[in-house]
Design a protein around this motif. Structure first.
Motif, PDB file in Angstrom:
ATOM      1  N   TYR A 137       0.833  -1.204   0.000  1.00 27.30           N
ATOM      2  CA  TYR A 137       0.000   0.000   0.000  1.00 27.30           C
ATOM      3  C   TYR A 137       0.860   1.243   0.000  1.00 27.30           C
ATOM      4  O   TYR A 137       0.630   2.177  -0.788  1.00 27.30           O
ATOM      5  CB  TYR A 137      -0.931   0.027   1.215  1.00 27.30           C
ATOM      6  CG  TYR A 137      -1.705   1.327   1.314  1.00 27.30           C
ATOM      7  CD1 TYR A 137      -2.897   1.501   0.617  1.00 27.30           C
ATOM      8  CD2 TYR A 137      -1.225   2.402   2.057  1.00 27.30           C
ATOM      9  CE1 TYR A 137      -3.599   2.700   0.669  1.00 27.30           C
ATOM     10  CE2 TYR A 137      -1.911   3.604   2.121  1.00 27.30           C
ATOM     11  CZ  TYR A 137      -3.100   3.745   1.422  1.00 27.30           C
ATOM     12  OH  TYR A 137      -3.771   4.943   1.459  1.00 27.30           O
ATOM     13  N   TYR A 138       1.884   1.309   0.855  1.00 25.58           N
ATOM     14  CA  TYR A 138       2.682   2.529   0.956  1.00 25.58           C
ATOM     15  C   TYR A 138       3.651   2.689  -0.212  1.00 25.58           C
ATOM     16  O   TYR A 138       4.126   3.796  -0.472  1.00 25.58           O
ATOM     17  CB  TYR A 138       3.377   2.600   2.318  1.00 25.58           C
ATOM     18  CG  TYR A 138       2.378   3.030   3.377  1.00 25.58           C
ATOM     19  CD1 TYR A 138       1.963   4.349   3.463  1.00 25.58           C
ATOM     20  CD2 TYR A 138       1.777   2.096   4.216  1.00 25.58           C
ATOM     21  CE1 TYR A 138       1.016   4.753   4.382  1.00 25.58           C
ATOM     22  CE2 TYR A 138       0.822   2.483   5.144  1.00 25.58           C
ATOM     23  CZ  TYR A 138       0.439   3.819   5.227  1.00 25.58           C
ATOM     24  OH  TYR A 138      -0.520   4.213   6.128  1.00 25.58           O
ATOM     25  N   ARG A 139       3.934   1.625  -0.926  1.00 28.16           N
ATOM     26  CA  ARG A 139       4.646   1.786  -2.194  1.00 28.16           C
ATOM     27  C   ARG A 139       3.752   2.509  -3.196  1.00 28.16           C
ATOM     28  O   ARG A 139       4.200   3.388  -3.942  1.00 28.16           O
ATOM     29  CB  ARG A 139       5.038   0.414  -2.758  1.00 28.16           C
ATOM     30  CG  ARG A 139       6.170  -0.281  -2.013  1.00 28.16           C
ATOM     31  CD  ARG A 139       6.416  -1.660  -2.602  1.00 28.16           C
ATOM     32  NE  ARG A 139       7.482  -2.368  -1.905  1.00 28.16           N
ATOM     33  CZ  ARG A 139       7.783  -3.649  -2.130  1.00 28.16           C
ATOM     34  NH1 ARG A 139       7.095  -4.328  -3.033  1.00 28.16           N
ATOM     35  NH2 ARG A 139       8.769  -4.231  -1.472  1.00 28.16           N
ATOM     36  N   PHE A 140       2.495   2.128  -3.210  1.00 33.14           N
ATOM     37  CA  PHE A 140       1.530   2.784  -4.091  1.00 33.14           C
ATOM     38  C   PHE A 140       1.305   4.228  -3.649  1.00 33.14           C
ATOM     39  O   PHE A 140       1.231   5.138  -4.473  1.00 33.14           O
ATOM     40  CB  PHE A 140       0.215   1.987  -4.057  1.00 33.14           C
ATOM     41  CG  PHE A 140      -0.769   2.360  -5.128  1.00 33.14           C
ATOM     42  CD1 PHE A 140      -0.468   2.160  -6.464  1.00 33.14           C
ATOM     43  CD2 PHE A 140      -2.010   2.886  -4.807  1.00 33.14           C
ATOM     44  CE1 PHE A 140      -1.375   2.491  -7.457  1.00 33.14           C
ATOM     45  CE2 PHE A 140      -2.920   3.218  -5.784  1.00 33.14           C
ATOM     46  CZ  PHE A 140      -2.604   3.017  -7.123  1.00 33.14           C
ATOM     47  N   TYR A 141       1.222   4.433  -2.341  1.00 31.53           N
ATOM     48  CA  TYR A 141       1.059   5.769  -1.764  1.00 31.53           C
ATOM     49  C   TYR A 141       2.201   6.682  -2.197  1.00 31.53           C
ATOM     50  O   TYR A 141       2.000   7.870  -2.498  1.00 31.53           O
ATOM     51  CB  TYR A 141       1.002   5.630  -0.246  1.00 31.53           C
ATOM     52  CG  TYR A 141       1.157   6.899   0.550  1.00 31.53           C
ATOM     53  CD1 TYR A 141       0.052   7.629   0.965  1.00 31.53           C
ATOM     54  CD2 TYR A 141       2.423   7.357   0.932  1.00 31.53           C
ATOM     55  CE1 TYR A 141       0.190   8.779   1.726  1.00 31.53           C
ATOM     56  CE2 TYR A 141       2.576   8.503   1.677  1.00 31.53           C
ATOM     57  CZ  TYR A 141       1.460   9.213   2.075  1.00 31.53           C
ATOM     58  OH  TYR A 141       1.611  10.358   2.809  1.00 31.53           O
ATOM     59  N   ALA A 142       3.429   6.137  -2.251  1.00 31.62           N
ATOM     60  CA  ALA A 142       4.608   6.944  -2.580  1.00 31.62           C
ATOM     61  C   ALA A 142       4.514   7.543  -3.976  1.00 31.62           C
ATOM     62  O   ALA A 142       5.086   8.606  -4.239  1.00 31.62           O
ATOM     63  CB  ALA A 142       5.870   6.088  -2.457  1.00 31.62           C
TER      64      ALA A 142
END
Length: 475
Positions: A341-346
């Protein structure tokens, strides 16, 4: 291909019934096995580590095999089969306190599936759509499209007769409301009803697709997905000027913008080589996040909330995923970890906006008509400038006469300042010859403001001349 029809294709394919259960006992995992496992077993034996019982996962094939719950090809050696067929209340699954039990048909589906090798499949939404074979129907002549064959199959199974052909007045009302959201005019309805040609329906569809109301109707659905609003949300809910994005979406539908381009321009129009103003405008899809202008709020907190909203909305709109769950923990139902998720958020955590009330950064977004008008005006201005830049005999004569007058000095009048001011604090002294001597505080740059009355009898001021004089008191 129009946007709304393009997006319906994978949805329709995904919902098409799978082939009937083969005589050999072959079972379709997604259609028959997954519902049984997820409705009855996965809540206690799935991805949720906190609620997992017996350290057993049934949603992952390798894990189920490792625990002996499934022995591929051998139902009678599988613990899963033993538990779901047990008559012992302390052994049977689901347990009696769960409040539900497997039906005999569901138990047999699981047994056939194990015997066939217990093959797992990813959820159908993660699989590449496959065109289904058209089913055989009793009345193939009734079907006007491939989808009708699947409708007919379900009707025959339930013993439901086909609906009669719609009255032309009903049919045109249906198609007009569907494509434009507006009922047909009496003249349109009458013309359609009286048209005996086989192409009458196709013709009215083409006319409705060419109607500007078509784009307005279907854009309204997309704007809901884009969380479009004319205000910024939260308590004070001030106005937001973003209606040009709304018009871009309407125009995209009306000019039949391909869905892949429709997607790229909204997600990354600013990253295209030499993007047009329209492509930059399309990226306003991600500027529709809420802005909190209430006093005492922390800008960085609400900037992060906006970035998460962009990540969640993109996943939900384009992928059909509730990715937002993974911002707090690895997803319990979809295969998304918190790290993913936080890879996508980045990807979205690179924007300049920061929950400010001025909506920065902004960009001019003239309409296509305004761009054409400005280009036309620039051409006209260039023509006029070119003409003015070419000297004419009359202009040369006028300039020569003006220069002669200036050198003669008979028209010049020395003004007598009545007020003098220096922004840097310098002082002014009037000299006997009418000159002003500037002294006092020195500065690298200064602004002088002088006021003087126009002498009586002077009808007009044609020019103003400033004379810088040398003086032995100055460096």
């Amino acid at each position: 291909m129009n946007c709304h029809r393009f997006t319906l294709v994978p949805i329709l394919l995904g919902l098409l019934p799978a082939a009937p259960l083969a005589a050999s006992g072959e079972v379709d995992f997604n259609r028959e096995v997954r519902p049984v496992l997820y409705n009855n077993c996965v809540a206690c034996h799935g991805p949720d580590e906190e609620k997992r019982k017996g350290k057993l996962r049934l949603d992952v094939r390798d894990a189920a095999i490792a625990k002996g719950a499934i022995v591929p090809g051998k139902r009678n050696e599988s613990e899963l089969w033993a538990r779901i067929t047990s008559t012992d209340e302390d052994e049977v699954m689901p347990p009696p306190e769960a409040g539900h039990k497997l039906k005999p048909a569901e138990i047999e589906v699981l047994g056939q599936w194990i015997d066939a090798g217990a093959v797992y499949e990813r959820h159908w939404s993660f699989l590449k759509p496959k065109r289904a074979e058209l089913p055989e129907v009793a009345d193939p002549e009734w079907s006007r499209s491939p989808i009708d064959r699947f409708v007919a199959t379900a009707q025959e199974k339930e013993g439901i007769a086909h609906a009669p052909v719609a009255d032309p007045y009903v049919l045109i009302r249906r198609v007009a409301l569907d494509l434009t959201g507006l009922p047909p005019t009496p003249e349109q309805a009458e013309a359609f009803a009286m048209d005996p040609s086989l192409s009458a329906y196709e013709s009215i569809v083409d006319r409705l697709l060419a109607d500007p109301a078509y784009g307005e109707r279907w854009a309204s659905m997309w704007l809901d997905l884009a969380r479009y609003a004319d205000s910024r949300g939260y308590g004070s809910d001030p106005l937001r000027v973003i209606w040009r994005y709304r018009d871009w979406v309407i125009d995209a539908f009306n000019r039949n913008l391909p869905y892949d381009q429709f997607t790229v321009e909204q997600l990354a129009g600013d990253l295209l080589p030499e993007p047009t103003s329209e492509q930059l405008l399309a990226t306003a899809f991600h500027r529709n996040t809420l802005t909190n202008t209430l006093g005492g709020t922390i800008d960085e907190e609400f900037r992060v909330i906006a970035v998460k909203d962009r990540a969640n909305t993109t996943a939900q709109v384009w992928m059909g995923l509730t990715m937002g769950c993974a911002q707090c923990h690895s997803h319990k139902f979809d295969p998304i970890t918190q790290e993913e998720y936080y890879r996508f958020y980045a990807v979205f955590n690179q924007t300049e906006d920061s929950d400010q009330p001025n909506e920065y950064p902004t960009a001019p977004t003239p309409s296509r008509e305004e761009v054409e008008e400005m280009a036309s005006l620039r051409e006209k201005i260039a023509i006029v400038k070119s003409a003015l830049a070419r000297p004419t005999p009359a202009m040369k004569d006028a300039f020569t006469a003006w220069a002669a007058r200036m050198r003669g000095g008979e028209d010049w009048v020395t003004l007598d300042p009545v007020a003098m001011k220096s922004e840097a604090g310098a002082t002014f002294t009037k000299e006997a010859d009418g000159a002003l001597f500037v002294g006092g505080k020195e500065a690298e740059a200064d602004v002088y403001t002088l006021r003087a009355k126009v002498p009586s009898g002077l009808k007009s001021l044609g020019s103003l001349r400033l004379e810088a004089l040398s003086d032995e008191r100055l460096a």
